[in-house]
Design a protein around this motif. Structure first.
Motif, PDB file in Angstrom:
ATOM      1  N   VAL A 160      39.997 -38.186 -14.435  1.00 53.21           N
ATOM      2  CA  VAL A 160      39.906 -37.798 -15.908  1.00 53.21           C
ATOM      3  C   VAL A 160      40.961 -36.669 -16.140  1.00 53.21           C
ATOM      4  O   VAL A 160      40.808 -35.549 -15.490  1.00 53.21           O
ATOM      5  CB  VAL A 160      38.551 -37.587 -16.314  1.00 53.21           C
ATOM      6  N   ASN A 161      41.430 -36.591 -17.183  1.00 50.33           N
ATOM      7  CA  ASN A 161      42.352 -35.274 -17.687  1.00 50.33           C
ATOM      8  C   ASN A 161      41.574 -34.463 -18.491  1.00 50.33           C
ATOM      9  O   ASN A 161      40.654 -34.906 -19.319  1.00 50.33           O
ATOM     10  CB  ASN A 161      43.519 -35.690 -18.541  1.00 50.33           C
ATOM     11  N   GLU A 162      41.645 -33.236 -18.335  1.00 47.95           N
ATOM     12  CA  GLU A 162      40.672 -31.960 -19.053  1.00 47.95           C
ATOM     13  C   GLU A 162      39.213 -32.563 -19.399  1.00 47.95           C
ATOM     14  O   GLU A 162      38.742 -32.513 -20.207  1.00 47.95           O
ATOM     15  CB  GLU A 162      41.492 -32.089 -20.281  1.00 47.95           C
ATOM     16  N   PRO A 163      38.559 -32.582 -18.100  1.00 38.15           N
ATOM     17  CA  PRO A 163      37.142 -32.802 -18.035  1.00 38.15           C
ATOM     18  C   PRO A 163      36.331 -31.663 -18.806  1.00 38.15           C
ATOM     19  O   PRO A 163      35.237 -31.949 -19.406  1.00 38.15           O
ATOM     20  CB  PRO A 163      36.869 -33.223 -16.728  1.00 38.15           C
ATOM     21  N   VAL A 164      36.760 -30.593 -18.688  1.00 38.07           N
ATOM     22  CA  VAL A 164      35.895 -29.356 -19.207  1.00 38.07           C
ATOM     23  C   VAL A 164      35.883 -29.463 -20.892  1.00 38.07           C
ATOM     24  O   VAL A 164      35.202 -29.399 -21.358  1.00 38.07           O
ATOM     25  CB  VAL A 164      36.224 -28.097 -18.768  1.00 38.07           C
ATOM     26  N   ARG A 165      37.472 -29.426 -21.442  1.00 41.67           N
ATOM     27  CA  ARG A 165      37.337 -29.716 -22.594  1.00 41.67           C
ATOM     28  C   ARG A 165      36.881 -30.623 -23.256  1.00 41.67           C
ATOM     29  O   ARG A 165      36.384 -30.526 -24.479  1.00 41.67           O
ATOM     30  CB  ARG A 165      38.835 -29.371 -23.057  1.00 41.67           C
ATOM     31  N   ARG A 166      37.056 -31.849 -22.666  1.00 38.72           N
ATOM     32  CA  ARG A 166      36.630 -33.397 -23.425  1.00 38.72           C
ATOM     33  C   ARG A 166      35.187 -33.406 -23.054  1.00 38.72           C
ATOM     34  O   ARG A 166      34.842 -34.228 -23.861  1.00 38.72           O
ATOM     35  CB  ARG A 166      37.280 -34.337 -22.799  1.00 38.72           C
TER      36      ARG A 166
END
Length: 321
Positions: A160-166
């Protein structure tokens, strides 16, 4: 054909440019979103050509493949006034499930005449309000990485890309509980500080960002593929994991319920069921091998590259004519 498209989605484009055409990809000095040029971490053939806006003014273009609303204006300006859908045939490709007022979200191309709106999943077409636009579905295709699965590491792979932001979109909030069932290796962009964000020990939630050629090998060493995503079109990494021969444990949301057949893993809307399935694969590696083999066969049959390119050839031919 000469096909103009922006480098927006690296994995999807990697499959698309395997076709028989010339692919014109805009490039700018800063290689920002409007001009990334050729991919640096994906293997693209020599038929993908970088072109500057100045070069595009004189370049013969048979079809424009648009992927973002702002590309209508970009294309018209860079093509010297040629308008997509009027002066040059155009397709708008929608990668994403709708946001906002679902299920009443109206697509930006809903009232545009002269182009074909192509969705990458049937879920997308169902949930977007496409209005009067001609809408089709061309399901994903994947360049087969081969049956690389070993499952030697008793861990779960997550991509997964950018799991914190998303956050909740990607099911990041579910990872602490799932990590109790199986330690996680999370691969993707801007995932480096995920363990500290989730207040997990590093060993329970390791994170790395790898180029695709290394990513597939590393994924295949893990016992299972975990897909906790709540809301997405259909993660290509899920299909790549199936091609690798990995068993899948996934939330039963969006198009995942169509992509993962019975016997290829576990689908559920209950995180505790996913956790139990992950524990089983860790305890029963033979079951993981068997389910992974079925996952690979299903992926090859439905998401193979030949079917994908044949479908796109039909759409492009119809649009151009």
């Amino acid at each position: 054909m000469n096909i103009l498209l922006w480098h927006v989605h690296g994995s999807w484009t990697t499959a698309f440019v395997q076709g028989p055409h010339t692919y014109l990809v805009p490039v700018l000095p800063d290689r920002g979103p409007d001009g990334r040029g050729r991919a640096r971490t994906f293997d693209w053939p020599h038929t993908v050509r970088e072109v500057t806006p100045e070069q595009l003014r004189e370049e013969p273009v048979d079809v424009v493949l648009l992927q973002r609303p702002e590309e209508f204006a970009l294309a018209e300006r860079w093509l010297g006034g040629r308008r997509p859908g009027r002066d040059v045939p155009a397709v708008y490709l929608e990668h994403n499930a709708p946001d906002g007022d679902v299920p009443d979200t109206r697509h930006p191309c809903a009232d545009r005449a002269g182009l074909t709106l192509v969705h990458v999943t049937h879920f997308n077409r169902l949930f977007w309000d496409s209005g009067r636009a001609r809408a089709e579905v061309v399901e994903h295709g994947v360049v087969d990485p081969g049956h690389l699965y070993t499952g030697r590491l008793a861990r779960a792979a997550v991509v997964v890309n950018e799991p914190v932001r998303r956050g909740r979109y990607t099911g990041t909030d579910l990872l602490p509980a799932l990590s109790e069932a199986a330690p996680l290796d999370v691969f993707g962009m801007r995932a480096e500080n995920l363990a500290s964000h989730l207040r997990l020990p590093e060993e329970r939630c390791r994170a790395r960002d790898l180029p695709q050629r290394e990513l597939h090998t590393e994924m295949a060493r893990r016992r299972l593929y975990l897909h906790p995503v709540r809301w997405t079109s259909l993660g290509l990494s899920l299909l790549e994991a199936m091609h690798l021969g990995m068993p899948v444990v996934a939330l039963a949301t969006t198009e995942a319920v169509e992509a993962v057949p019975a016997g290829a893993g576990t689908l559920s809307t209950r995180p505790e069921v996913l956790a139990a399935a992950a524990r089983r694969y860790l305890e029963e590696p033979e079951a993981a091998v068997e389910d992974g083999a079925r996952a690979r066969q299903a992926a090859l049959e439905r998401y193979g590259l030949k079917r994908f390119l044949d479908d796109w050839e039909r759409v492009l031919t119809e649009v151009r004519s």
